[in-house]
Design a protein around this motif. Structure first.
Motif, mmCIF file in Angstrom:
data_model
loop_
_atom_site.group_PDB
_atom_site.id
_atom_site.type_symbol
_atom_site.label_atom_id
_atom_site.label_comp_id
_atom_site.label_asym_id
_atom_site.label_seq_id
_atom_site.Cartn_x
_atom_site.Cartn_y
_atom_site.Cartn_z
ATOM 1 N N HIS A 1 0.853 -1.194 0.000
ATOM 2 C CA HIS A 1 0.000 0.000 0.000
ATOM 3 C C HIS A 1 0.882 1.235 0.000
ATOM 4 O O HIS A 1 1.883 1.293 0.728
ATOM 5 C CB HIS A 1 -0.912 0.011 1.227
ATOM 6 N N HIS A 2 0.537 2.216 -0.818
ATOM 7 C CA HIS A 2 1.381 3.396 -0.954
ATOM 8 C C HIS A 2 0.520 4.640 -1.178
ATOM 9 O O HIS A 2 -0.447 4.599 -1.928
ATOM 10 C CB HIS A 2 2.335 3.218 -2.145
ATOM 11 N N VAL A 3 0.864 5.720 -0.482
ATOM 12 C CA VAL A 3 0.226 7.014 -0.693
ATOM 13 C C VAL A 3 1.302 8.045 -0.999
ATOM 14 O O VAL A 3 2.472 7.861 -0.649
ATOM 15 C CB VAL A 3 -0.600 7.478 0.532
ATOM 16 N N TYR B 1 4.755 5.352 1.835
ATOM 17 C CA TYR B 1 4.470 6.717 1.389
ATOM 18 C C TYR B 1 5.696 7.335 0.730
ATOM 19 O O TYR B 1 6.820 6.828 0.832
ATOM 20 C CB TYR B 1 3.998 7.592 2.549
ATOM 21 N N ARG C 1 2.200 11.949 -0.384
ATOM 22 C CA ARG C 1 1.884 13.155 0.370
ATOM 23 C C ARG C 1 2.170 14.385 -0.486
ATOM 24 O O ARG C 1 3.307 14.622 -0.893
ATOM 25 C CB ARG C 1 2.697 13.222 1.665
ATOM 26 N N ASP D 1 -6.614 5.564 1.778
ATOM 27 C CA ASP D 1 -5.676 6.446 1.101
ATOM 28 C C ASP D 1 -5.556 7.819 1.775
ATOM 29 O O ASP D 1 -4.950 8.735 1.219
ATOM 30 C CB ASP D 1 -6.094 6.638 -0.366
ATOM 31 N N TYR E 1 -4.002 10.618 3.866
ATOM 32 C CA TYR E 1 -2.601 10.920 4.177
ATOM 33 C C TYR E 1 -2.496 12.327 4.739
ATOM 34 O O TYR E 1 -3.425 13.139 4.604
ATOM 35 C CB TYR E 1 -1.715 10.787 2.926
ATOM 36 N N ARG F 1 -7.365 6.434 9.076
ATOM 37 C CA ARG F 1 -7.797 5.504 8.024
ATOM 38 C C ARG F 1 -8.781 4.485 8.579
ATOM 39 O O ARG F 1 -9.803 4.176 7.953
ATOM 40 C CB ARG F 1 -6.585 4.792 7.428
ATOM 41 N N GLU G 1 -9.675 16.937 -2.357
ATOM 42 C CA GLU G 1 -8.645 16.330 -1.506
ATOM 43 C C GLU G 1 -8.497 17.111 -0.213
ATOM 44 O O GLU G 1 -8.397 16.525 0.873
ATOM 45 C CB GLU G 1 -7.305 16.285 -2.253
#
Length: 557
Positions: free
Chosen positions: A113-115, A428, A117, A219, A221, A212, A127
């Motif tokens: 999992h990746h977000v 992230y 910033r 997602d 952040y 979250r 957003e």
């Protein structure tokens, strides 16, 4: 007897190797009389302590460190409260091993999992609204997992009480607990020492995950606020964190005007977060302090990044030529502003209100976007100086030494735990301002606006064709930026995942075969009773598909 002895060493090895993968805010389940009397914080997950029967973790003792008896019970975390806590295996995390490590999600924590910033002023309207409304929800929503501790005297064990709190106020309390100076000194667990930057990195990851879980938005952040892009608080508007009235209160049109602070600062060293009968509102007076009326500049950041040593003796606010101390703000740049503090500290002081008292600063939500930028600067430095080590010296205060546990996180994390971990492995990364600093687009927009203002003032009517040219140029720049970003994103996504997975593949570890053999019942179950740890007496783990369970065991003896 032989099998029993082998099982003992297996558990001991698992324990020793898993301590690195062991967040403590106080879980409600660990504040019962039974848990406090037994000095054990190993809540059940799916029917067994620490999810042991599901292959998630182990209830394990943590060894006492060879340190003088602390005056303040917060120093040797969590020794004043627990002797045994959950140690989580593989990609599992949380005080009961029921969550996933940062960078992973899914029922078995096997999905990367990746977000990304963004800088907060680069966020789209939706957003930004999602981020701000999530903070407001966290402020109003009770935490279902944690409680907070209050104390009149942190030098007396047992002199504390636990109270329910909201998700956001839990975050505020954690910072207060760790930032308030220990009795008899000016030291604390999260500032004025080498742990400062990594403690706050863990802190942001913790609240990101809690929000979250609260919102169901995986997602979510925390954006960063680049204070070098402005000479004033450009996010102190109702569009962001609230405009500011003459008296320092937040404008009533902002949701943040209704926020009340917790943990009012008390000079008494032993006081930890005693409730107030009349909670204070958020206060900001940005730029109105005659001494701290400026924000750090891009030059300050460049000078900080050019510092070669992560930290230097005596590893406190007096350190010289120390990247950590410059970024924290105690080592002042040599310029014409005659500052008495800089960088991180200067931003806090600039707000001249709730943000300016470090222990209580997290009450103001600007705190998190400020520290997200500090974290970005840390990552830039680490990329250039990736061989720097966390200081291993007796000069470091005991609470911030390399192998001391960060207070108050559970599962346990040592201060040097995140030193060698790239943020992409933590799920992230940071996006630079649009077009490597949205300057190109914003410059065109500003020129167009100025042109229209000037031409309107002079009565010229032929501005519209020229505006069309501006629009075409802006469109071309935007398309080019989109193509550039897409290429970078594709390059990132094309990075082989198999190599990363193989690095953490628990099945390649020889201990896994032994553990699997035991799970399948080939070892006499009667020999699995272990008194050394508070583990289930059955060595059989009842989840099928165990080859997919995350048991990442590495030996570092």
């Amino acid at each position: 007897m032989l099998l029993s002895f082998q099982w003992f060493w297996l558990v001991l090895l698992l324990y020793l190797t898993s301590l690195r993968d062991v967040e403590a805010q106080f879980p409600g389940a660990c504040t019962t009389s039974e848990a406090l009397d037994s000095r054990t914080c190993c809540p059940l997950w799916n029917g067994s302590p620490c999810g042991f029967n599901s292959g998630r973790g182990l209830c394990a003792p943590h060894p006492a460190r060879d340190l003088p008896k602390p005056v303040d019970y917060r120093v040797d975390w969590p020794r004043a409260f627990y002797d045994s806590v959950c140690t989580c295996w593989g990609n599992y995390d949380g005080f009961d091993c029921g969550q996933c490590l940062p960078g992973w999600r899914g029922p078995d924590c096997q999905t990367p999992h990746h977000v990304v910033r963004k800088e907060i002023t680069d966020m789209t309207d939706s957003e930004r609204e999602n981020f701000l409304s999530s903070l407001d929800l966290a402020k109003k929503s009770p935490s279902s997992r944690y409680v907070i501790l209050t104390s009149n005297d942190t030098t007396v064990k047992g002199n504390y009480e636990f109270h329910n709190t909201s998700v956001y106020n839990l975050y505020v309390w954690m910072h207060y607990y760790s930032a308030k100076s220990y009795a008899g000194s000016e030291n604390n667990a999260a500032h004025r020492g080498p742990a400062f930057l990594f403690w706050h990195r863990v802190f942001l990851l913790f609240i990101e995950r809690e929000i979250r879980d609260l919102t169901g938005n995986h997602d979510f952040y925390i954006p960063y606020w680049d204070w070098t892009r402005t000479d004033h608080c450009n996010i102190c508007t109702n569009k962001y964190f609230g405009g500011v009235r003459q008296d320092g209160r937040i404008d009533s049109a902002s949701r943040f005007s209704k926020w009340k602070t917790i943990c009012p600062y008390d000079e008494s060293l032993g006081i930890i977060c005693i409730d107030s009968d009349d909670p204070a509102p958020l206060i900001r007076n940005p730029g109105k302090d005659p001494i701290y009326k400026t924000l750090p500049t891009a030059g300050d950041v460049e000078e900080t990044l050019a510092t070669k040593h992560f930290d230097t003796p005596p590893f406190n606010k007096s350190s010289k030529n120390s990247f950590r101390n410059k970024l924290e703000g105690f080592e002042i740049p040599d310029d014409s502003r005659h500052l008495t503090t800089s960088m991180h500290n200067l931003v806090h002081r600039y707000f001249n209100g709730t943000m300016s008292l470090v222990p209580t600063a997290a009450n103001d939500p600007i705190f998190m976007v400020h520290h997200s930028f500090v974290d970005k600067i840390l990552e830039e430095w680490l990329k250039a100086d990736n061989d720097a080590a966390y200081p291993d010296s007796d000069l470091v205060h005991p609470a911030q030494r390399a192998y001391a546990y960060m207070a108050p996180f559970l599962p346990l994390r040592t201060n040097n735990y995140y030193r060698g971990r790239d943020i992409r492995s933590l799920g992230y990364s940071f996006r630079e301002h649009s077009l490597s600093g949205s300057g190109a687009v914003h410059s065109i927009e500003r020129q167009a606006e100025e042109f229209l203002e000037e031409s309107s003032a002079s009565g010229v009517q032929w501005q519209w064709p020229v505006l069309g040219v501006f629009s075409i140029v802006l469109l071309c720049v935007s398309v080019g930026a989109a193509i550039k970003y897409k290429g970078k994103r594709q390059q990132t996504q094309d990075t082989p995942t198999e190599e990363k997975r193989s690095e953490f593949d628990y099945r390649s570890n020889s201990l896994y075969a032994i553990w699997m053999k035991d799970r399948n019942g080939s070892i006499d179950k009667s020999s699995s009773s272990i008194d050394v740890v508070s583990a289930p007496r059955s060595a059989s783990v009842g989840r099928e598909g165990s080859v997919d369970s995350a048991i990442n065991m590495e030996i570092h003896l």
